[in-house]
Scaffold this active site. Sequence first.
Site, PDB file in Angstrom:
ATOM      1  N   ASP A  25       0.822  -1.214   0.000  1.00  0.00           N
ATOM      2  CA  ASP A  25       0.000   0.000   0.000  1.00  0.00           C
ATOM      3  C   ASP A  25       0.858   1.268   0.000  1.00  0.00           C
ATOM      4  OD1 ASP A  25      -2.360   1.436   0.051  1.00  0.00           O
ATOM      5  OD2 ASP A  25      -2.495   1.426   2.234  1.00  0.00           O
ATOM      6  N   GLY A  28      -0.111   5.437  -4.427  1.00  0.00           N
ATOM      7  CA  GLY A  28      -0.706   6.711  -4.829  1.00  0.00           C
ATOM      8  C   GLY A  28      -0.060   7.878  -4.098  1.00  0.00           C
ATOM      9  N   ARG A  29       0.113   7.726  -2.776  1.00  0.00           N
ATOM     10  CA  ARG A  29       0.728   8.806  -1.982  1.00  0.00           C
ATOM     11  C   ARG A  29       2.185   9.031  -2.386  1.00  0.00           C
ATOM     12  NH1 ARG A  29      -1.177   6.202   3.438  1.00  0.00           N
ATOM     13  NH2 ARG A  29      -1.760   4.588   1.923  1.00  0.00           N
ATOM     14  N   HIS A  42       2.034   3.215  -9.099  1.00  0.00           N
ATOM     15  CA  HIS A  42       1.790   1.777  -9.302  1.00  0.00           C
ATOM     16  C   HIS A  42       2.941   1.134 -10.080  1.00  0.00           C
ATOM     17  CE1 HIS A  42      -2.014   2.187  -7.441  1.00  0.00           C
ATOM     18  NE2 HIS A  42      -2.582   2.873  -8.411  1.00  0.00           N
ATOM     19  N   ASN A  73     -11.113  -2.445  -4.708  1.00  0.00           N
ATOM     20  CA  ASN A  73     -10.366  -1.508  -5.554  1.00  0.00           C
ATOM     21  C   ASN A  73     -11.088  -1.185  -6.871  1.00  0.00           C
ATOM     22  OD1 ASN A  73      -7.132  -2.771  -4.446  1.00  0.00           O
ATOM     23  ND2 ASN A  73      -8.192  -0.928  -3.786  1.00  0.00           N
ATOM     24  N   TRP A  74     -12.147  -1.941  -7.188  1.00  0.00           N
ATOM     25  CA  TRP A  74     -12.957  -1.620  -8.387  1.00  0.00           C
ATOM     26  C   TRP A  74     -13.661  -0.277  -8.234  1.00  0.00           C
ATOM     27  CZ3 TRP A  74     -11.728  -4.518 -12.356  1.00  0.00           C
ATOM     28  CH2 TRP A  74     -11.355  -5.849 -12.155  1.00  0.00           C
ATOM     29  N   ARG A 199      -4.974  -0.826   9.424  1.00  0.00           N
ATOM     30  CA  ARG A 199      -6.164  -1.630   9.144  1.00  0.00           C
ATOM     31  C   ARG A 199      -5.802  -2.793   8.225  1.00  0.00           C
ATOM     32  NH1 ARG A 199      -7.572   3.441   6.950  1.00  0.00           N
ATOM     33  NH2 ARG A 199      -7.038   3.592   4.759  1.00  0.00           N
TER      34      ARG A 199
HETATM   35  C1  IPE Z   1      -5.334  -2.499   0.286  1.00  0.00           C
HETATM   36  O1  IPE Z   1      -5.040  -1.172   0.049  1.00  0.00           O
HETATM   37  C2  IPE Z   1      -5.373  -3.261  -1.006  1.00  0.00           C
HETATM   38  C3  IPE Z   1      -4.100  -3.421  -1.696  1.00  0.00           C
HETATM   39  C4  IPE Z   1      -2.938  -2.997  -1.275  1.00  0.00           C
HETATM   40  C5  IPE Z   1      -4.164  -4.128  -2.934  1.00  0.00           C
HETATM   41  P1  IPE Z   1      -6.165  -0.073  -0.146  1.00  0.00           P
HETATM   42  O2  IPE Z   1      -5.483   1.206  -0.435  1.00  0.00           O
HETATM   43  O3  IPE Z   1      -7.168  -0.533  -1.124  1.00  0.00           O
HETATM   44  O4  IPE Z   1      -6.855  -0.057   1.296  1.00  0.00           O
HETATM   45  P2  IPE Z   1      -7.682   1.099   2.016  1.00  0.00           P
HETATM   46  O5  IPE Z   1      -8.721   1.568   1.050  1.00  0.00           O
HETATM   47  O6  IPE Z   1      -6.717   2.169   2.379  1.00  0.00           O
HETATM   48  O7  IPE Z   1      -8.243   0.428   3.226  1.00  0.00           O
HETATM   49  C1  IPE Z   2      -1.714   0.213  -3.278  1.00  0.00           C
HETATM   50  O1  IPE Z   2      -1.456   1.585  -3.329  1.00  0.00           O
HETATM   51  C2  IPE Z   2      -2.021  -0.368  -4.639  1.00  0.00           C
HETATM   52  C3  IPE Z   2      -3.413  -0.795  -4.819  1.00  0.00           C
HETATM   53  C4  IPE Z   2      -4.351  -0.729  -3.911  1.00  0.00           C
HETATM   54  C5  IPE Z   2      -3.769  -1.343  -6.109  1.00  0.00           C
HETATM   55  P1  IPE Z   2      -2.619   2.639  -3.307  1.00  0.00           P
HETATM   56  O2  IPE Z   2      -3.046   2.915  -4.703  1.00  0.00           O
HETATM   57  O3  IPE Z   2      -3.719   2.229  -2.388  1.00  0.00           O
HETATM   58  O4  IPE Z   2      -1.868   3.913  -2.732  1.00  0.00           O
HETATM   59  P2  IPE Z   2      -2.436   4.945  -1.663  1.00  0.00           P
HETATM   60  O5  IPE Z   2      -2.855   4.146  -0.456  1.00  0.00           O
HETATM   61  O6  IPE Z   2      -3.583   5.637  -2.316  1.00  0.00           O
HETATM   62  O7  IPE Z   2      -1.296   5.844  -1.368  1.00  0.00           O
HETATM   63 MG    MG Z   3      -4.045   2.528  -0.416  1.00  0.00          MG
END
Ligand code: IPE
Ligand code: IPE
Ligand code: MG
Length: 245
Positions: A25, A28-29, A42, A73-74, A199
């Site tokens: 995780d 994005g940040r 990604h 994630n969808w 979490r």
């Molecule tokens: C968990 O991360 C799923 C994956 C890393 C694939 P998310 O970014 O989807 O989780 P939340 O939304 O912060 O709980």
């Molecule tokens: C995890 O990184 C990758 C996936 C859930 C597919 P995120 O995309 O959730 O990154 P943040 O949590 O928004 O920074």
């Molecule tokens: Mg995330």
Amino acid sequence: MNHISDWEKASAQAVLPRHLGIIMDGNGRWAKKRGLPRTAGHTAGAANFKKITRYCASIGIPYLTVYAFSTENWKRPSDEIQALMGIFKQYLEEALRDFLNENIRVRFIGDVSVFEGNLRELITRTEEVSADKTGMVLNIAMNYGGRAELTHAVRLLAEQVKQSSLLPEQITEEMISQHLYTAGQPDPDLILRPSGEYRISNFLLWQSAYAEYIIMDKLWPDFTTNDLDSALWEFSNRNRRFGGI
Ligand code: IPE
Ligand code: IPE
Ligand code: MG
């Protein structure tokens, strides 16, 4: 004795998890901090995934499960989902080309039937081509959710009850485990979550009953093999009681 040899000695004595789970995780940040589009995060995350996976195999971790795409994630914008699907395809094409020289058995957990044809085919081929590998088992969780997995298992068992081959009172915890995507594998001992979120986000809900958790304040693309070493060291110093004393 210098610091390095102390550390080497210590890590030689460390207890490795038999099954390690990683919630990858923070992509994005990571991108946002650099003024880049989320998709660049990604791409960086996928590169790090390859590095960390190889490292886990090299130090002798028997099972590694990585969370790549959740059933939730969808909900993301379609351009981000499209970019992720492109990254998955590229990774699997590369894996089929060179990664399979490594002694790693790749499996997918989650409902992968929903992915489009080309990606599904790559998933099937990767599983087939690596099926006889004897090294680390790598589970890639894609379209995975712990609740969806349990729902799927309940349906399979209900079907057996309906066909009168099973009585409800005969259903055991072991049977439930055997109807999950991770059937036959040990439960995770350690689950790591980089990105500082406290979490579980629907990851390995049943299997993680007694997993140790380590949350690290590093975004996934920045997570290094040193970070993994320190998490493994912390794990090996945890006192696991499993409800005993
Ligand atoms: C968990 O991360 C799923 C994956 C890393 C694939 P998310 O970014 O989807 O989780 P939340 O939304 O912060 O709980
Ligand atoms: C995890 O990184 C990758 C996936 C859930 C597919 P995120 O995309 O959730 O990154 P943040 O949590 O928004 O920074
Ligand atoms: Mg995330």
